[in-house]
Design a protein around this motif. Sequence first.
Motif, PDB file in Angstrom:
ATOM      1  N   PRO B  37       3.372  -0.485   2.527  1.00  0.00           N
ATOM      2  CA  PRO B  37       4.412  -0.044   1.595  1.00  0.00           C
ATOM      3  C   PRO B  37       5.789  -0.123   2.249  1.00  0.00           C
ATOM      4  O   PRO B  37       5.901  -0.268   3.457  1.00  0.00           O
ATOM      5  CB  PRO B  37       4.032   1.405   1.299  1.00  0.00           C
ATOM      6  N   GLY B  39       9.084   0.606   4.051  1.00  0.00           N
ATOM      7  CA  GLY B  39       9.461   1.594   5.055  1.00  0.00           C
ATOM      8  C   GLY B  39       8.364   1.925   6.048  1.00  0.00           C
ATOM      9  O   GLY B  39       8.512   2.826   6.857  1.00  0.00           O
ATOM     10  N   CYS B  40       7.245   1.180   6.013  1.00  0.00           N
ATOM     11  CA  CYS B  40       6.144   1.525   6.910  1.00  0.00           C
ATOM     12  C   CYS B  40       6.356   0.939   8.301  1.00  0.00           C
ATOM     13  O   CYS B  40       5.609   1.233   9.223  1.00  0.00           O
ATOM     14  CB  CYS B  40       4.821   1.033   6.335  1.00  0.00           C
ATOM     15  N   LYS B  42       6.984  -2.606   8.939  1.00  0.00           N
ATOM     16  CA  LYS B  42       6.592  -4.015   9.076  1.00  0.00           C
ATOM     17  C   LYS B  42       7.695  -4.838   9.721  1.00  0.00           C
ATOM     18  O   LYS B  42       7.474  -5.559  10.692  1.00  0.00           O
ATOM     19  CB  LYS B  42       6.296  -4.635   7.692  1.00  0.00           C
ATOM     20  N   SER B  43       8.901  -4.710   9.156  1.00  0.00           N
ATOM     21  CA  SER B  43      10.017  -5.487   9.705  1.00  0.00           C
ATOM     22  C   SER B  43      10.289  -5.076  11.139  1.00  0.00           C
ATOM     23  O   SER B  43      10.550  -5.917  11.995  1.00  0.00           O
ATOM     24  CB  SER B  43      11.276  -5.268   8.877  1.00  0.00           C
ATOM     25  N   GLU B 159       9.367 -11.332   4.904  1.00  0.00           N
ATOM     26  CA  GLU B 159       9.479 -11.407   3.439  1.00  0.00           C
ATOM     27  C   GLU B 159      10.283 -12.618   2.990  1.00  0.00           C
ATOM     28  O   GLU B 159      11.289 -12.485   2.298  1.00  0.00           O
ATOM     29  CB  GLU B 159      10.137 -10.133   2.898  1.00  0.00           C
ATOM     30  N   HIS B 192       5.394  -7.229   1.340  1.00  0.00           N
ATOM     31  CA  HIS B 192       4.743  -6.097   0.697  1.00  0.00           C
ATOM     32  C   HIS B 192       4.056  -6.551  -0.584  1.00  0.00           C
ATOM     33  O   HIS B 192       3.556  -5.753  -1.349  1.00  0.00           O
ATOM     34  CB  HIS B 192       5.707  -4.926   0.464  1.00  0.00           C
TER      35      HIS B 192
HETATM   36  N1  LIG Z   1      18.101   0.360  13.174  1.00  0.00           N
HETATM   37  C1  LIG Z   1      17.452   1.414  12.663  1.00  0.00           C
HETATM   38  N2  LIG Z   1      17.847   2.671  12.933  1.00  0.00           N
HETATM   39  C2  LIG Z   1      17.181   3.733  12.429  1.00  0.00           C
HETATM   40  N3  LIG Z   1      16.112   3.648  11.642  1.00  0.00           N
HETATM   41  C3  LIG Z   1      15.659   2.425  11.331  1.00  0.00           C
HETATM   42  C4  LIG Z   1      16.300   1.250  11.821  1.00  0.00           C
HETATM   43  N4  LIG Z   1      15.630   0.174  11.349  1.00  0.00           N
HETATM   44  C5  LIG Z   1      14.630   0.668  10.591  1.00  0.00           C
HETATM   45  N5  LIG Z   1      14.640   2.013  10.590  1.00  0.00           N
HETATM   46  C6  LIG Z   1      13.681   2.868   9.883  1.00  0.00           C
HETATM   47  O1  LIG Z   1      12.406   2.420  10.220  1.00  0.00           O
HETATM   48  C7  LIG Z   1      11.544   2.516   9.106  1.00  0.00           C
HETATM   49  C8  LIG Z   1      10.802   1.212   8.944  1.00  0.00           C
HETATM   50  O2  LIG Z   1      11.726   0.215   8.599  1.00  0.00           O
HETATM   51  P1  LIG Z   1      11.274  -1.265   8.332  1.00  0.00           P
HETATM   52  O3  LIG Z   1      12.499  -2.028   8.032  1.00  0.00           O
HETATM   53  O4  LIG Z   1      10.441  -1.735   9.456  1.00  0.00           O
HETATM   54  O5  LIG Z   1      10.404  -1.094   7.020  1.00  0.00           O
HETATM   55  P2  LIG Z   1       9.603  -2.215   6.242  1.00  0.00           P
HETATM   56  O6  LIG Z   1       8.163  -1.898   6.392  1.00  0.00           O
HETATM   57  O7  LIG Z   1      10.036  -3.565   6.672  1.00  0.00           O
HETATM   58  O8  LIG Z   1      10.045  -1.927   4.755  1.00  0.00           O
HETATM   59  P3  LIG Z   1      10.417  -2.968   3.602  1.00  0.00           P
HETATM   60  O9  LIG Z   1       9.138  -3.422   2.989  1.00  0.00           O
HETATM   61  O10 LIG Z   1      11.201  -2.127   2.657  1.00  0.00           O
HETATM   62  O11 LIG Z   1      11.210  -4.068   4.214  1.00  0.00           O
HETATM   63  C9  LIG Z   1      12.397   2.902   7.926  1.00  0.00           C
HETATM   64  O12 LIG Z   1      12.132   4.254   7.621  1.00  0.00           O
HETATM   65  C10 LIG Z   1      13.792   2.728   8.395  1.00  0.00           C
HETATM   66  O13 LIG Z   1      14.607   3.712   7.851  1.00  0.00           O
END
Ligand SMILES: Nc1ncnc2c1ncn2[C@@H]1O[C@H](COP(=O)(O)OP(=O)(O)OP(=O)(O)O)[C@@H](O)[C@H]1O
Lengths: 313, 365
Positions: B37, B39-40, B42-43, B159, B192
């Motif tokens: 989901p 914010g988990c 992945k990125s 993505e 996602h």
């Molecule tokens: N540079 C940063 N500083 C602080 N928190 C961060 C930073 N980068 C990401 N986060 C936090 O880390 C968590 C995971 O972020 P990430 O971008 O990896 O999510 P994601 O799984 O890729 O989500 P999405 O599918 O929306 O892209 C998030 O809660 C985000 O707020």
Amino acid sequence: MNATTLKSTAPTSLPNQTHPAHPHRRKSPGWLLVSPSVALLLLWMIVPLGMTVYFSLIRYNLLYPGENDFVGLENFEYFVTDTGFMPGMTNTVLLVGSVLLISVVLGVLISALLEATEFWGRGIVRVLLISPFFIMPTVSALIWKNLIFHPVSGILAAVWKFFGAQPVDWLATHPLLSIILIVSWQWLPFAILILMTAMQSLDQEQKEAARLDGAGPLAIFWHLTLPHLARPIAVVVMIETIFLLSVFAEIFTTTNGGPGFASTNLAYLIYTQALLQFDVGMASAGGLIAVVIANIAAIILVRMLGKNLTDKA
Amino acid sequence: MATLKIRNLRKGFDTIEIIKGIDLDIHDREFVVFVGPSGCGKSTLLRLIAGLEDVTSGTLELDGRDITEISPAKRDLAMVFQTYALYPHMTVRKNMSFALDLAGIAKREVDRKVEEAARILELGHLLDRKPRQLSGGQRQRVAIGRAIVRHPKIFLFDEPLSNLDAALRVQMRLELARLHQELKATMIYVTHDQVEAMTLATKVVVLNAGRIEQIGSPLELYHQPANLFVAGFLGTPKMGFLKARVVQTSSTATDIELAAGPRLRLPFEGSQLAVGSEVTLGIRPEHLVIDPNGQLPVTTDVTERLGSDTYCHMVTASDEPLTVRVPGDFAAAYGESLKLALDISHCHLFDTRGYAVSRVLQQAA
Ligand SMILES: Nc1ncnc2c1ncn2[C@@H]1O[C@H](COP(=O)(O)OP(=O)(O)OP(=O)(O)O)[C@@H](O)[C@H]1O
Ligand SMILES: [Mg+2]
């Protein structure tokens, strides 16, 4: 039919000429809506311009009132052949060119460094860097004259003395350089302001992609940051050029254009003609020449840099 | 050859831990998809692999070499960003050759590689355009081309298709699958979108809140989800979940009583389950049948007609939602009372903590 001729020649003419009898005209209410402001702006511009043109063509010296006969282009001839004209032109070009160079180069470097490094108090440093822009030209020129350049009490004199050297009377021995420094000090903040803002809009992912592609900080600066800044640099150059062509207060409060004509630019030369020699006719001719030069500069700049402005990134 | 070993990888921003200990092996030529989901993390995980973020603890090992502290450029990985991140003032050709030019590779070699990538991606006629003169799909291809020319050990995608419209996304998905075959490349892909995950992956890694929930092939995850999260995350429409209580257990079967009413005997290993404990029965829409003799009474809610299939949303007596897949021409009135038959052999049972209960391997019958 009178209305049609008016329309083609003078878009400033009054709104009441849009008569319901001309239905085709009603299709462009936009024209109608902007016409008052266009009219006002044109009046604003045309009245002084017209008067200047008129004055430039007559004999008009305040010392000889009443002798206002038509003299043709004589005023222009006198202005151009005046001993101050060539130095004035050269100094104007040198002043504008140097200040542009200094403010753009330093502006890019300083804003790039500010953007690249994290340090405590960065916000304060930013404000300090931009603050000289908010100081009036007269005030900043006086500060430079009395606190920095002054051969007895100036900071530079103190530094020179500290190293055992003879203090330099900057404004007397390097008048144009001094003026360039003062004006650069005022305009560098403007460049920094624009460039720093632009720098922040550089896409972070592009930088990351470049990092993955093996680009170091210098390569990123050269291949990404600089091209990204092309447009804001063009803006800085255009705006600064227009203001720098008419630098006056800084010269007036420090060197008075001297010694000789060493720090006289076109604006200052016109002033000396008009108010020191009371020759309004010749000053008007000089003013027109300055207007022409400013327009040439503007056209060249728009040609050279305008592409950058319309070119969407 | 490219094998990546991730060991106990952790990453925190300030005090908040985002990646909470990841262990993962990625083998040569695998197409690994990270799903989870929003914010988990992945990125973040992908960026840690790329070297764009510093790890807090743990190690990354690429082909036996520890790359945890190595700069992104030297890792021999290429990344395709969600926003493409093309260099806007460079032509397509220059965009693709940028890395090679920086590396000081001979002009002829660079040209050859760019032409080759352009051929694979059908970008030949666009090489002298600027990115802004390209469509979204073309930009996407340039971004991929930029990665291809470098012959990286691993391709990283974050993505990459999410900014494309639905039709183009389907097409690019196929092209990516083809590219994976053609380049014999190792790829890590973040999405996602579970359809992308299911169709592209040879290995899916389901992430949730910075942890790995399950690793496996798409069908493994679909048919044998390890826990409630994976079961609910994969599959559209979602798997239906029914609350239940264990009434009797044996090594070959588990009897449960659904909150919705009926009692069921299921072929699950019951020895781990306490009688009386709360469990969850999971069943996918395709394993439910509307049947007048079925065990489970339901009331119909809304119906979604997709043409080939129709999804009927139902509500059980205990107010739990269930979705049933029925043939496309099926007509059900809103609020109608029906009965459902459950395909017992395709049910999933999850214990109180949400872990899957293992199925009895072979039924004697
Ligand atoms: N540079 C940063 N500083 C602080 N928190 C961060 C930073 N980068 C990401 N986060 C936090 O880390 C968590 C995971 O972020 P990430 O971008 O990896 O999510 P994601 O799984 O890729 O989500 P999405 O599918 O929306 O892209 C998030 O809660 C985000 O707020
Ligand atoms: Mg993401």
